[in-house]
Design a protein around this motif. Structure first.
Motif, short mmCIF file in Angstrom:
data_model
loop_
_atom_site.label_atom_id
_atom_site.label_comp_id
_atom_site.label_asym_id
_atom_site.label_seq_id
_atom_site.Cartn_x
_atom_site.Cartn_y
_atom_site.Cartn_z
N LYS A 1 -0.53 -9.08 -2.12
CA LYS A 1 -1.02 -8.33 -0.97
C LYS A 1 -2.55 -8.23 -0.96
N ARG B 1 6.81 -13.64 -2.27
CA ARG B 1 7.40 -12.43 -2.84
C ARG B 1 8.37 -12.78 -3.96
N ASP C 1 -2.39 -4.52 8.13
CA ASP C 1 -1.04 -4.86 7.64
C ASP C 1 -1.02 -5.03 6.13
N LYS D 1 9.88 1.22 6.99
CA LYS D 1 8.44 1.48 7.00
C LYS D 1 8.21 2.99 6.86
N SER D 2 6.98 3.35 6.52
CA SER D 2 6.71 4.78 6.25
C SER D 2 5.47 5.27 6.98
N GLU E 1 3.20 -2.87 14.46
CA GLU E 1 3.54 -3.21 13.07
C GLU E 1 4.70 -2.38 12.57
N1 LIG Z 1 3.95 0.61 7.99
C1 LIG Z 1 4.39 0.19 6.79
C2 LIG Z 1 4.33 -1.15 6.39
C3 LIG Z 1 4.79 -1.53 5.14
N2 LIG Z 1 5.32 -0.59 4.32
C4 LIG Z 1 5.82 -0.95 2.97
O1 LIG Z 1 5.45 -2.27 2.64
C5 LIG Z 1 6.59 -3.11 2.47
C6 LIG Z 1 6.33 -4.45 3.06
O2 LIG Z 1 6.07 -4.29 4.42
P1 LIG Z 1 6.31 -5.53 5.40
O3 LIG Z 1 7.74 -5.87 5.42
O4 LIG Z 1 5.64 -5.24 6.70
O5 LIG Z 1 5.55 -6.69 4.63
P2 LIG Z 1 4.82 -7.90 5.30
O6 LIG Z 1 5.77 -8.46 6.31
O7 LIG Z 1 3.59 -7.31 5.96
O8 LIG Z 1 4.53 -8.77 4.15
C7 LIG Z 1 7.72 -2.35 3.21
O9 LIG Z 1 8.99 -2.68 2.71
C8 LIG Z 1 7.34 -0.91 2.94
O10 LIG Z 1 7.77 -0.56 1.63
C9 LIG Z 1 5.39 0.76 4.71
O11 LIG Z 1 5.88 1.58 3.96
N3 LIG Z 1 4.92 1.12 5.93
#
Ligand SMILES: Nc1ccn([C@@H]2O[C@H](COP(=O)(O)OP(=O)(O)O)[C@@H](O)[C@H]2O)c(=O)n1
Ligand SMILES: C/C(=C\COP(=O)(O)O)CCC[C@H](C)CCC[C@H](C)CCCC(C)C
Length: 401
Positions: free
Chosen positions: A157, A214, A257, A278-279, A330
Motif C-alpha cells: 500500500k 495481495r 485510496d 469499509k470503515s 470509494e
Molecule cells: N474506506 C475504506 C477503504 C479501505 N478500508 C480497508 O482497507 C481494505 C482494503 O480496501 P480496498 O478493498 O478498497 O483495497 P484496494 O481495492 O484499494 O486495494 C478494506 O478491506 C478495509 O479493511 C477501509 O476500512 N475503509
C-alpha cells in the motif's frame, strides 16, 4: 605593465544568456556580481585585463586569463570565481595548453544539471530517471517486506500511495516541448508492460509480484496494479501540467485510496452502514489524504507557473467537494463492477475540470469563472455527492444484509 586606471565595466553573457556586470577594477580585481552569484574576485594578469572589453562570455574571460600566461593567478581562484558560470572541468578541457584543467568545484554540479536542462535530449533523460527510479522504488519496498521491516500488505500500500505522486513530481523536470507529456506517459506505460509480462508469466519477477500483489499470485498484477498504471498514463497524456485535474485524480487514487487501506485496516472497526467492508476511519483517511496531497501538489505546480493559481477560498471549497465525492465513490460496494483505481480518479478528474477550470478552459466550457460562481458550483457538487451517497446507502445497506 599597469592596466588602464579606470574601472572597465562590461556585460558578460553566461551560458543561460543572462547578463552580468563584470568589472575589472584598477587593482586588477575582477569582481563578478549578478544573477545569484556570490561576489567573487580574482586577479587577472595585466594582458587579460587589458583585452577584456565589450561583450564576452565568462568562458572567454577565463580562457583569456588562463592563456595570457603572465601574472600570478591560481586556477583554483579562477575556478571558484567563475565556476557558477561555466563548469570548470569543461573549461579545463578546453583551455589551450595552459596547464592542468581547472579543479572541479561544488558549483560544477548545478552547471551539470543546467547543461542537462538545456540539452535537446532532456526529456529522454527524465524518462530514464523516472523509469529507473520507479523500478528502484518498488524494489526497495520489496526488500523491506522481504526482510520483515514492513508487513507485506503495508509495503504494497505504501507503493500504491507513494509511486503516483512521486511520478507526478517528475513532470516538473520535463521540458515545455509539446510532446513532453507523451514521453512522460512512457514511464507508467513501461511499468504496465512489465506488469503484463510478469502477470502473464512471460517474465519471472517474484520481487515485483510480492511488492504489488495481495496474495503473491502473479495474476493479481493484471488487476489493480495494471489499472493503476493505466490511470497514470491517462492522467499524464490527458491532463499533464495544463490544469490540476490529472494531479487531483492521481492524488485521490494514491493519497486517498492508498491511505484509506492503510488506516482502515488498522483502525477501521466502525464499519460503514452501506458497505461493511469499509470503515469510517478508512474513508476519513481517504478524504484527508486525497485532499492534502491534491492541495500540496496544486500549490507546487501553480507556484512553479505550470497553471494559474486559484483564489484560496475557491480552491479549498472545490477541492473539498471533489475529495468528498471521491471518498463517497470509494466507499461504495462497487469494486466488483469497477476498480476503484478507475472510479475514484475518474470522478475526481471530471469534477476537477468542472469545478477548477483554468481561465481559458472556463471560457471554453462556459463554466463559472468568478469565485462566487465557482463556490456555488462547489456547493452544488457537494450536494450532488451527498445525494449520491443518500441513494447508495440504502442500496449498500440492503445488499449488506
Ligand atoms: N474506506 C475504506 C477503504 C479501505 N478500508 C480497508 O482497507 C481494505 C482494503 O480496501 P480496498 O478493498 O478498497 O483495497 P484496494 O481495492 O484499494 O486495494 C478494506 O478491506 C478495509 O479493511 C477501509 O476500512 N475503509
Ligand atoms: C500496488 C499498486 C496498485 C494496486 O492497487 P490496488 O489493487 O491496491 O487498488 C501500485 C503499483 C505500482 C506500479 C507497479 C509501479 C508504478 C511506478 C510509477 C509508474 C513510476 C514511479 C516513478 C517514481 C520516480 C518513483
Amino acid at each position: 605593465m599597469a592596466v588602464a586606471a579606470k574601472t572597465c565595466t562590461m556585460t558578460v553573457i553566461n551560458r543561460h544568456m543572462q547578463p552580468y556586470c563584470l568589472k575589472v577594477s584598477p587593482v586588477l580585481k575582477v569582481d563578478i556580481t549578478g544573477w545569484r552569484l556570490a561576489r567573487a574576485a580574482l586577479s587577472l594578469p595585466p594582458a587579460a585585463a587589458r583585452t577584456c572589453s565589450g561583450q564576452m562570455t565568462a568562458a572567454s574571460v577565463v580562457l583569456k586569463a588562463r592563456t595570457s600566461g603572465s601574472g600570478s593567478y591560481s586556477s583554483k581562484k579562477i575556478g571558484q570565481a567563475l565556476s557558477p558560470l561555466v563548469s570548470p572541468s569543461r573549461l579545463g578541457s578546453r583551455s589551450v595548453s595552459a596547464g592542468s584543467p581547472l579543479p572541479r568545484t561544488p558549483a560544477a554540479v548545478p552547471e551539470f544539471l543546467a547543461s542537462l536542462a538545456l540539452s535537446p535530449y532532456r526529456d529522454y533523460y527524465v524518462v530514464a530517471l523516472a523509469a529507473v527510479g520507479g523500478a528502484v522504488w518498488v524494489k526497495v519496498f520489496d526488500l523491506l517486506a522481504a526482510n520483515g521491516t514492513l508487513e507485506q500488505k503495508l509495503s504494497r500500500k505504501l507503493v500504491h500511495t507513494t509511486s503516483g505522486p512521486l511520478f507526478v513530481l517528475t513532470w516538473i523536470l520535463f521540458s515545455v516541448a509539446p510532446g513532453a507529456r507523451y514521453l512522460a506517459a512512457v514511464v507508467p506505460m513501461l511499468n504496465g508492460i512489465r506488469l503484463l509480462a510478469v502477470g502473464n508469466g512471460l517474465v519471472r519477477d517474484q520481487g515485483l509480484v510480492k511488492s504489488v500483489s495481495r496474495s503473491g499470485d502473479r495474476g493479481e498484477l493484471l488487476k489493480g496494479p495494471l489499472v493503476y498504471v493505466v490511470t497514470l498514463v491517462a492522467a499524464t497524456a490527458l491532463s499533464w501540467r495544463d490544469n490540476p485535474a490529472g494531479i487531483i485524480a492521481v492524488s485521490m487514487m494514491c493519497g486517498g485510496d492508498g491511505l484509506a487501506d492503510i488506516v482502515g485496516r488498522r483502525w477501521g472497526d466502525a464499519k460503514l452502514p452501506w458497505n461493511k467492508a469499509k470503515s469510517w476511519a478508512g474513508s476519513f483517511a481517504m478524504l484527508v489524504g486525497g485532499y492534502g496531497m491534491s492541495y500540496g501538489l496544486i500549490l507546487l505546480f501553480c507556484n512553479l507557473g505550470f497553471f494559474s493559481c486559484y483564489p484560496p477560498a475557491a480552491l479549498l471549497s472545490c477541492l473539498g467537494a471533489i475529495a468528498l465525492a471521491a471518498t463517497i465513490v470509494e466507499s461504495l460496494p462497487i469494486n466488483q463492477v469497477i476498480d476503484d483505481n478507475v472510479s475514484v480518479p475518474l470522478v475526481a478528474g471530471c469534477l476537477s475540470i468542472l469545478l477548477l477550470p483554468q481561465p481559458v478552459e472556463a471560457m471554453a466550457i462556459g463554466v463559472a469563472a468568478t469565485e462566487a460562481q465557482v463556490t456555488e458550483l462547489a456547493v452544488t457538487a457537494t450536494t450532488a455527492a451527498a445525494a449520491a451517497a443518500a441513494v447508495a446507502a440504502p442500496v449498500g445497506l440492503f445488499r449488506s444484509f
